[in-house]
Design an enzyme around this catalytic site. Structure first.
Site, PDB file in Angstrom:
ATOM      1  N   GLY A   1      41.481  29.547 -75.510  1.00 43.38           N
ATOM      2  CA  GLY A   1      42.062  28.945 -76.719  1.00 43.38           C
ATOM      3  C   GLY A   1      40.999  28.194 -77.505  1.00 43.38           C
ATOM      4  O   GLY A   1      40.138  27.552 -76.922  1.00 43.38           O
TER       5      GLY A   1
ATOM      6  N   ARG B   1      40.886  36.470 -75.420  1.00 42.46           N
ATOM      7  CA  ARG B   1      41.152  36.584 -73.985  1.00 42.46           C
ATOM      8  C   ARG B   1      40.765  38.017 -73.627  1.00 42.46           C
ATOM      9  O   ARG B   1      41.124  38.951 -74.328  1.00 42.46           O
ATOM     10  CB  ARG B   1      42.620  36.323 -73.682  1.00 42.46           C
ATOM     11  CG  ARG B   1      43.118  35.061 -74.410  1.00 42.46           C
ATOM     12  CD  ARG B   1      44.027  34.214 -73.568  1.00 42.46           C
ATOM     13  NE  ARG B   1      44.570  33.116 -74.376  1.00 42.46           N
ATOM     14  CZ  ARG B   1      44.326  31.841 -74.144  1.00 42.46           C
ATOM     15  NH1 ARG B   1      43.551  31.448 -73.155  1.00 42.46           N
ATOM     16  NH2 ARG B   1      44.871  30.900 -74.895  1.00 42.46           N
TER      17      ARG B   1
ATOM     18  N   ASP C   1      39.330  26.233 -68.281  1.00 41.22           N
ATOM     19  CA  ASP C   1      39.129  26.589 -66.873  1.00 41.22           C
ATOM     20  C   ASP C   1      39.065  28.103 -66.650  1.00 41.22           C
ATOM     21  O   ASP C   1      38.339  28.577 -65.766  1.00 41.22           O
ATOM     22  CB  ASP C   1      40.179  25.925 -65.970  1.00 41.22           C
ATOM     23  CG  ASP C   1      41.601  26.206 -66.403  1.00 41.22           C
ATOM     24  OD1 ASP C   1      41.790  26.831 -67.471  1.00 41.22           O
ATOM     25  OD2 ASP C   1      42.524  25.799 -65.684  1.00 41.22           O
TER      26      ASP C   1
ATOM     27  N   THR D   1      38.707  22.574 -74.882  1.00 41.38           N
ATOM     28  CA  THR D   1      40.156  22.793 -74.831  1.00 41.38           C
ATOM     29  C   THR D   1      40.839  21.499 -75.266  1.00 41.38           C
ATOM     30  O   THR D   1      40.334  20.410 -74.964  1.00 41.38           O
ATOM     31  CB  THR D   1      40.635  23.199 -73.415  1.00 41.38           C
ATOM     32  OG1 THR D   1      42.050  23.028 -73.327  1.00 41.38           O
ATOM     33  CG2 THR D   1      39.997  22.364 -72.316  1.00 41.38           C
TER      34      THR D   1
ATOM     35  N   ASP E   1      43.542  20.424 -74.110  1.00 43.70           N
ATOM     36  CA  ASP E   1      44.415  19.918 -73.034  1.00 43.70           C
ATOM     37  C   ASP E   1      43.812  18.792 -72.201  1.00 43.70           C
ATOM     38  O   ASP E   1      44.535  18.098 -71.493  1.00 43.70           O
ATOM     39  CB  ASP E   1      44.797  21.061 -72.082  1.00 43.70           C
ATOM     40  CG  ASP E   1      45.709  22.070 -72.757  1.00 43.70           C
ATOM     41  OD1 ASP E   1      46.305  21.713 -73.789  1.00 43.70           O
ATOM     42  OD2 ASP E   1      45.813  23.204 -72.259  1.00 43.70           O
TER      43      ASP E   1
ATOM     44  N   ASP F   1      42.185  19.100 -69.478  1.00 40.99           N
ATOM     45  CA  ASP F   1      42.615  19.382 -68.104  1.00 40.99           C
ATOM     46  C   ASP F   1      41.469  19.884 -67.222  1.00 40.99           C
ATOM     47  O   ASP F   1      41.687  20.632 -66.277  1.00 40.99           O
ATOM     48  CB  ASP F   1      43.756  20.423 -68.115  1.00 40.99           C
ATOM     49  CG  ASP F   1      43.346  21.722 -68.789  1.00 40.99           C
ATOM     50  OD1 ASP F   1      42.265  21.762 -69.421  1.00 40.99           O
ATOM     51  OD2 ASP F   1      44.097  22.700 -68.681  1.00 40.99           O
TER      52      ASP F   1
ATOM     53  N   ARG G   1      50.543  22.829 -70.661  1.00 38.27           N
ATOM     54  CA  ARG G   1      51.382  23.528 -69.680  1.00 38.27           C
ATOM     55  C   ARG G   1      51.269  22.880 -68.301  1.00 38.27           C
ATOM     56  O   ARG G   1      52.235  22.774 -67.580  1.00 38.27           O
ATOM     57  CB  ARG G   1      50.985  25.012 -69.599  1.00 38.27           C
ATOM     58  CG  ARG G   1      51.565  25.852 -70.712  1.00 38.27           C
ATOM     59  CD  ARG G   1      51.288  27.305 -70.452  1.00 38.27           C
ATOM     60  NE  ARG G   1      49.854  27.554 -70.362  1.00 38.27           N
ATOM     61  CZ  ARG G   1      49.090  27.981 -71.370  1.00 38.27           C
ATOM     62  NH1 ARG G   1      49.640  28.233 -72.531  1.00 38.27           N
ATOM     63  NH2 ARG G   1      47.806  28.189 -71.215  1.00 38.27           N
TER      64      ARG G   1
END
Ligand code: ATP
Length: 328
Positions: free
Chosen positions: A15, A76, A107, A130, A132, A134, A176
């Site tokens: 992303g 992707r 990741d 990213t 996120d 994360d 997510r």
């Protein structure tokens, strides 16, 4: 030194996130600074397999620092998950005489790099890109700060209408598996309740909490819901439960979606991405490989890819406490 690096390839994968352009710019200009050639690889691992390469110089990355998204584009690539795909990718790198790679992504991008490095000996450095936040081993990821500001400014607007109509607004934000974005944006926007994947509050407690808010004199409430939250099947399911169990309020849902990914990168993201881009080239020149360059307590650190992608996201318990106290 094990590697003799003359030409570096850079790509963005997974992303997109605001600040990726600033990171590419820093990688390119740092390469030029160190008399290295730099090649842009378009559409992430997909472009690596297709040989979609373009030589970049210091001027190729002008007027980019202020732009969201990634000018190298992202993708992707299912083919990169196969041995055959990775073999084509490696052969393309050899043919283009690229000696090292900088991959900017999340990741999944780092997992791809790990698979590649198990099969081929070419130095690869990762940068966390990213929204996120994360990724393990780095306090921030490129794009997180911009996304936070985007979410907070959207919730500020929603708050105006929530307050005018005695409404409960459920606002879904990205994440997510990680609730960082929801938690910080929730605190920053003064949300009454924050639902995150790391902590299942349960429907009953959610409604109890909203009832307490009502009793304490609040006439409207904002509930920030992380995409991966497990209180209901989805945000609409949670909204229906609240409406059925808490009288006197209209419940509305807003899914912020991809607006969170776009937009002009914040100054913090630009500076952060620039620091990481320069540090990626420094790391390659030190002979490092198989690591992500991130930031820890404002110091640049190198973290093995395997550690960067490890385990569950750990939520900051201090922030949870702040959210609880400031929302009474
Ligand atoms: P975001 O966090 O924004 O989703 P990401 O980097 O995690 O970004 P992914 O789509 O998960 O995004 O991964 C990017 C690409 O990395 C995949 O499309 C695929 O080509 C490659 N990749 C991911 N996992 C692996 C793996 N185990 N082996 C080989 N390649 C992989």
């Amino acid at each position: 030194m094990k590697y003799n690096i003359k030409k570096i390839g850079v790509l963005t994968s997974g992303g997109d996130s605001p600040g990726m352009n600033a990171a590419i710019r820093a990688v390119v200009r740092s390469s030029v600074y160190h008399n290295l050639e730099c090649v842009g690889i378009y559409r992430g691992y997909e472009g690596l397999i297709e040989g979609d390469f373009k030589a970049l110089n210091a001027r190729s990355v002008k007027n980019l620092i202020n732009r969201g998204g990634t000018f190298l584009k992202s993708a992707r690539s299912p083919e990169f998950r196969t041995k055959e795909g990775r073999k084509i990718a490696f052969n393309n790198l050899k043919e283009a005489e690229i000696d090292a790679l900088v991959v900017i992504g999340g990741d999944g991008t780092f997992s791809g790099a790990i698979a590649f490095l198990e099969e081929y000996d070419i130095p690869v450095i990762g940068l966390p890109g990213t929204i996120d936040n994360d990724i393990n081993g780095t306090d921030y990821t490129i794009g997180y700060d911009t996304a936070l500001n985007t979410v907070v400014s959207a919730i500020d607007k929603i708050r105006d209408t929530a307050h005018s109509h005695n409404r409960i607004f459920l606002v879904e934000v990205m994440g997510r598996d990680a609730g960082d974005l929801a938690l910080s944006a929730g605190i920053g926007s003064g949300a009454e309740v924050i639902l995150i994947p790391e902590q299942n509050m349960g429907r009953e407690r959610l409604v109890e909490s909203l009832k307490r808010n009502k009793k304490s004199g609040k006439t409207s409430s904002i509930v920030v819901v992380s995409e991966g939250d497990k209180v209901g099947k989805n945000i609409f399911d949670v909204a229906e439960y609240i409406e059925n169990n808490l009288k006197g309020y209209e419940v509305r849902v807003t899914v912020l979606g991809h607006v969170q990914r776009g937009g002009t990168p914040s100054c913090r993201d630009r500076v952060f991405a620039s620091r990481l881009g320069v540090s990626a080239i420094d790391a390659l020149l030190r002979g490092e490989t198989n690591v992500m360059v991130g930031i820890n307590n404002n110091k640049i650190v190198s973290v093995p890819f395997t550690d960067a992608i490890k385990g569950d996201n750990e939520i900051d318990t201090d922030l949870l406490r702040v959210a609880d106290i400031t929302s009474i």
